[in-house]
Scaffold this motif. Structure first.
Motif, PDB file in Angstrom:
ATOM      1  N   LEU A 191       0.846  -1.187   0.000  1.00  0.00           N
ATOM      2  CA  LEU A 191       0.000   0.000   0.000  1.00  0.00           C
ATOM      3  C   LEU A 191       0.881   1.237   0.000  1.00  0.00           C
ATOM      4  O   LEU A 191       1.836   1.331   0.778  1.00  0.00           O
ATOM      5  N   PRO A 192       0.590   2.213  -0.860  1.00  0.00           N
ATOM      6  CA  PRO A 192       1.486   3.365  -1.015  1.00  0.00           C
ATOM      7  C   PRO A 192       1.636   4.221   0.229  1.00  0.00           C
ATOM      8  O   PRO A 192       2.639   4.910   0.384  1.00  0.00           O
ATOM      9  N   ALA A 193       0.661   4.178   1.140  1.00  0.00           N
ATOM     10  CA  ALA A 193       0.752   5.021   2.334  1.00  0.00           C
ATOM     11  C   ALA A 193       1.637   4.398   3.414  1.00  0.00           C
ATOM     12  O   ALA A 193       1.933   5.046   4.420  1.00  0.00           O
ATOM     13  N   PHE A 194       2.080   3.149   3.210  1.00  0.00           N
ATOM     14  CA  PHE A 194       2.849   2.452   4.228  1.00  0.00           C
ATOM     15  C   PHE A 194       4.241   2.127   3.696  1.00  0.00           C
ATOM     16  O   PHE A 194       4.490   2.155   2.499  1.00  0.00           O
ATOM     17  N   ASP A 195       5.131   1.791   4.623  1.00  0.00           N
ATOM     18  CA  ASP A 195       6.462   1.372   4.219  1.00  0.00           C
ATOM     19  C   ASP A 195       6.364   0.068   3.440  1.00  0.00           C
ATOM     20  O   ASP A 195       5.355  -0.645   3.502  1.00  0.00           O
ATOM     21  N   ALA A 196       7.422  -0.257   2.708  1.00  0.00           N
ATOM     22  CA  ALA A 196       7.434  -1.492   1.934  1.00  0.00           C
ATOM     23  C   ALA A 196       7.178  -2.689   2.838  1.00  0.00           C
ATOM     24  O   ALA A 196       7.635  -2.736   3.981  1.00  0.00           O
ATOM     25  N   SER A 197       6.427  -3.673   2.353  1.00  0.00           N
ATOM     26  CA  SER A 197       6.096  -4.842   3.160  1.00  0.00           C
ATOM     27  C   SER A 197       7.360  -5.690   3.400  1.00  0.00           C
ATOM     28  O   SER A 197       8.311  -5.598   2.630  1.00  0.00           O
ATOM     29  N   PRO A 198       7.361  -6.491   4.472  1.00  0.00           N
ATOM     30  CA  PRO A 198       6.231  -6.707   5.369  1.00  0.00           C
ATOM     31  C   PRO A 198       6.076  -5.607   6.422  1.00  0.00           C
ATOM     32  O   PRO A 198       7.059  -5.034   6.883  1.00  0.00           O
ATOM     33  N   ASN A 199       4.813  -5.335   6.762  1.00  0.00           N
ATOM     34  CA  ASN A 199       4.492  -4.350   7.787  1.00  0.00           C
ATOM     35  C   ASN A 199       4.008  -5.071   9.047  1.00  0.00           C
ATOM     36  O   ASN A 199       3.027  -5.819   8.986  1.00  0.00           O
ATOM     37  N   PRO A 200       4.666  -4.886  10.179  1.00  0.00           N
ATOM     38  CA  PRO A 200       4.216  -5.547  11.401  1.00  0.00           C
ATOM     39  C   PRO A 200       3.029  -4.824  12.036  1.00  0.00           C
ATOM     40  O   PRO A 200       3.039  -3.606  12.198  1.00  0.00           O
ATOM     41  N   VAL A 201       1.993  -5.590  12.349  1.00  0.00           N
ATOM     42  CA  VAL A 201       0.801  -5.075  13.016  1.00  0.00           C
ATOM     43  C   VAL A 201       0.570  -5.933  14.250  1.00  0.00           C
ATOM     44  O   VAL A 201       0.586  -7.168  14.163  1.00  0.00           O
ATOM     45  N   ALA A 202       0.363  -5.297  15.388  1.00  0.00           N
ATOM     46  CA  ALA A 202       0.292  -6.039  16.652  1.00  0.00           C
ATOM     47  C   ALA A 202      -1.033  -5.838  17.364  1.00  0.00           C
ATOM     48  O   ALA A 202      -1.706  -4.806  17.205  1.00  0.00           O
ATOM     49  N   LEU A 203      -1.400  -6.841  18.134  1.00  0.00           N
ATOM     50  CA  LEU A 203      -2.455  -6.708  19.134  1.00  0.00           C
ATOM     51  C   LEU A 203      -1.735  -6.437  20.442  1.00  0.00           C
ATOM     52  O   LEU A 203      -1.059  -7.312  20.985  1.00  0.00           O
ATOM     53  N   VAL A 204      -1.846  -5.204  20.925  1.00  0.00           N
ATOM     54  CA  VAL A 204      -1.107  -4.771  22.107  1.00  0.00           C
ATOM     55  C   VAL A 204      -2.009  -4.829  23.331  1.00  0.00           C
ATOM     56  O   VAL A 204      -3.134  -4.316  23.313  1.00  0.00           O
ATOM     57  N   GLU A 205      -1.513  -5.473  24.382  1.00  0.00           N
ATOM     58  CA  GLU A 205      -2.238  -5.483  25.652  1.00  0.00           C
ATOM     59  C   GLU A 205      -1.651  -4.390  26.539  1.00  0.00           C
ATOM     60  O   GLU A 205      -0.487  -4.462  26.961  1.00  0.00           O
ATOM     61  N   LEU A 206      -2.459  -3.358  26.788  1.00  0.00           N
ATOM     62  CA  LEU A 206      -2.006  -2.241  27.607  1.00  0.00           C
ATOM     63  C   LEU A 206      -1.923  -2.653  29.070  1.00  0.00           C
ATOM     64  O   LEU A 206      -2.599  -3.600  29.512  1.00  0.00           O
ATOM     65  N   GLU A 207      -1.123  -1.929  29.836  1.00  0.00           N
ATOM     66  CA  GLU A 207      -0.979  -2.279  31.249  1.00  0.00           C
ATOM     67  C   GLU A 207      -2.285  -2.073  32.004  1.00  0.00           C
ATOM     68  O   GLU A 207      -2.481  -2.645  33.077  1.00  0.00           O
ATOM     69  N   GLU A 208      -3.220  -1.296  31.428  1.00  0.00           N
ATOM     70  CA  GLU A 208      -4.538  -1.115  32.057  1.00  0.00           C
ATOM     71  C   GLU A 208      -5.438  -2.329  31.848  1.00  0.00           C
ATOM     72  O   GLU A 208      -6.486  -2.444  32.475  1.00  0.00           O
ATOM     73  N   GLY A 209      -5.051  -3.246  30.911  1.00  0.00           N
ATOM     74  CA  GLY A 209      -5.798  -4.484  30.717  1.00  0.00           C
ATOM     75  C   GLY A 209      -6.540  -4.596  29.406  1.00  0.00           C
ATOM     76  O   GLY A 209      -6.953  -5.692  29.028  1.00  0.00           O
ATOM     77  N   THR A 210      -6.739  -3.483  28.711  1.00  0.00           N
ATOM     78  CA  THR A 210      -7.430  -3.552  27.421  1.00  0.00           C
ATOM     79  C   THR A 210      -6.424  -3.811  26.300  1.00  0.00           C
ATOM     80  O   THR A 210      -5.224  -3.632  26.475  1.00  0.00           O
ATOM     81  N   ARG A 211      -6.930  -4.216  25.158  1.00  0.00           N
ATOM     82  CA  ARG A 211      -6.086  -4.509  24.005  1.00  0.00           C
ATOM     83  C   ARG A 211      -6.525  -3.661  22.820  1.00  0.00           C
ATOM     84  O   ARG A 211      -7.711  -3.335  22.680  1.00  0.00           O
TER      85      ARG A 211
END
Length: 335
Positions: A274-294
């Protein structure tokens, strides 16, 4: 090819597609009845702590008097999976039965993108229910010119029934089948330029925003990562919803998160570029915040091969353009 020939081909195609509307296929059987283990796995994956799904003692005091399945699991009970065939008793589409998506493929409309999915529930499902579904083509649009190419919007209607053949839910799944352009439009052959003659950078996609999520995006513009909070039971939740999943209260506010968290899961996106992003591969994460939500977010300052589950990260509010701010996560050193 002349416009007259194109119109003739379109009419022939649309006549073939019209024959598929309203033809019911099925039933598609489920491999297993509604059961507690699958409900528990779903609730864990969705981080849904509603006790009606997993707490038998609490559920005994509800209208059903027992555990119920999350309504949004409706489709899960009859899905066949990536490589499995449908369960025994399923009535498959006949080999000579025309299917609109195959017809469109044969006519060059090989691109596909999901547009939206609407579900309606008529009763809660409980362990022991044996679910099947029927599918029919409910509607096909006129030919449309879209940003992806010329195509047709197809709406599938899935009707879900229980062991008594009583309707328990419906799902309308809409997708676009389009003909990918063979070459870039002439107008796009030269990069757009700013006033200083530098190429204009492609913009990231705009987020879907409504009255329930507006506070989140406006908070990012102010440099804050906000989490929705139920003011009745103080439960934090993300993504934002109009009702608390824990106590069903409609009262809520928001609190600012620290931005500290760990990677709970991740993918490295390889395709498409996708032109708006850096060249692949692009890392995308499910982050668990210290407050407990993701929350799902992009990663910065790390090579894709270095991403791992449990890696500590810190949010950085990034102004992507004049209108869009995002929370991207950067790894932090472990002490």
């Amino acid at each position: 090819m002349s416009d007259q020939n194109n119109n003739s081909e379109n009419k022939e195609l649309e006549a073939l597609m019209a024959e598929t509307i309203g033809v019911k296929i099925g039933p598609h059987k489920s491999w297993d009845p509604v059961n507690q283990p699958m409900i528990r796995h779903w609730a864990e994956a969705m981080d849904d702590k509603n006790p009606r799904y997993t707490d038998p003692e609490f559920a005994a005091g509800t209208e059903e008097g027992s555990i119920i399945a999350p309504p949004t699991m409706l489709q899960a009970w009859t899905m066949r999976g990536a490589s499995w065939k449908h369960a025994p008793g399923t009535k498959e589409r006949a080999a000579d039965q025309p299917y609109v998506l195959d017809i469109l493929d044969d006519h060059g409309y090989i691109g596909v993108v999901a547009v939206n999915c609407d579900q309606e529930y008529f009763r809660n499902l409980v362990p022991g229910d044996d679910i099947s579904h029927y599918m029919e083509i409910e509607g096909i649009s006129e030919q449309k010119q879209t940003g992806l190419g010329v195509g047709y919007f197809v709406t599938e209607l899935w009707t879900f029934v229980d062991q008594n053949d009583e309707k328990v839910g419906e799902m309308r799944f809409r997708l676009l089948k389009f003909c990918p352009p063979k070459e870039a439009p002439k107008a796009a052959s030269k990069p757009a330029v700013e006033s200083d003659d530098k190429p204009k950078k492609a913009l990231r996609p705009r987020p879907g925003m409504n009255k329930d999520t507006r506070f989140f995006w406006e908070g990012l513009k102010e440099g804050k990562l906000l989490i929705q909070r139920c003011t009745s039971c103080q439960t934090l939740r993300h993504p934002p919803t109009p009702m608390c999943p824990s106590c069903r209260s409609l009262e809520r506010d928001a609190v600012e998160a620290s931005g500290k968290g760990v990677i709970h899961s991740y993918v490295n996106m390889h395709h498409p570029d996708l032109p708006a992003f850096d060249a692949s591969p692009n890392p995308v994460a499910l982050v668990e915040l210290e407050e407990g939500t993701r929350l799902v977010a992009g990663l910065i300052g790390i090579e894709p091969e270095d991403v791992r589950i449990g890696l500590p990260v810190q949010a950085e509010i990034t102004q992507c353009d004049d209108e869009l701010a995002l929370a991207l996560f950067r790894p932090v050193s472990e002490k």
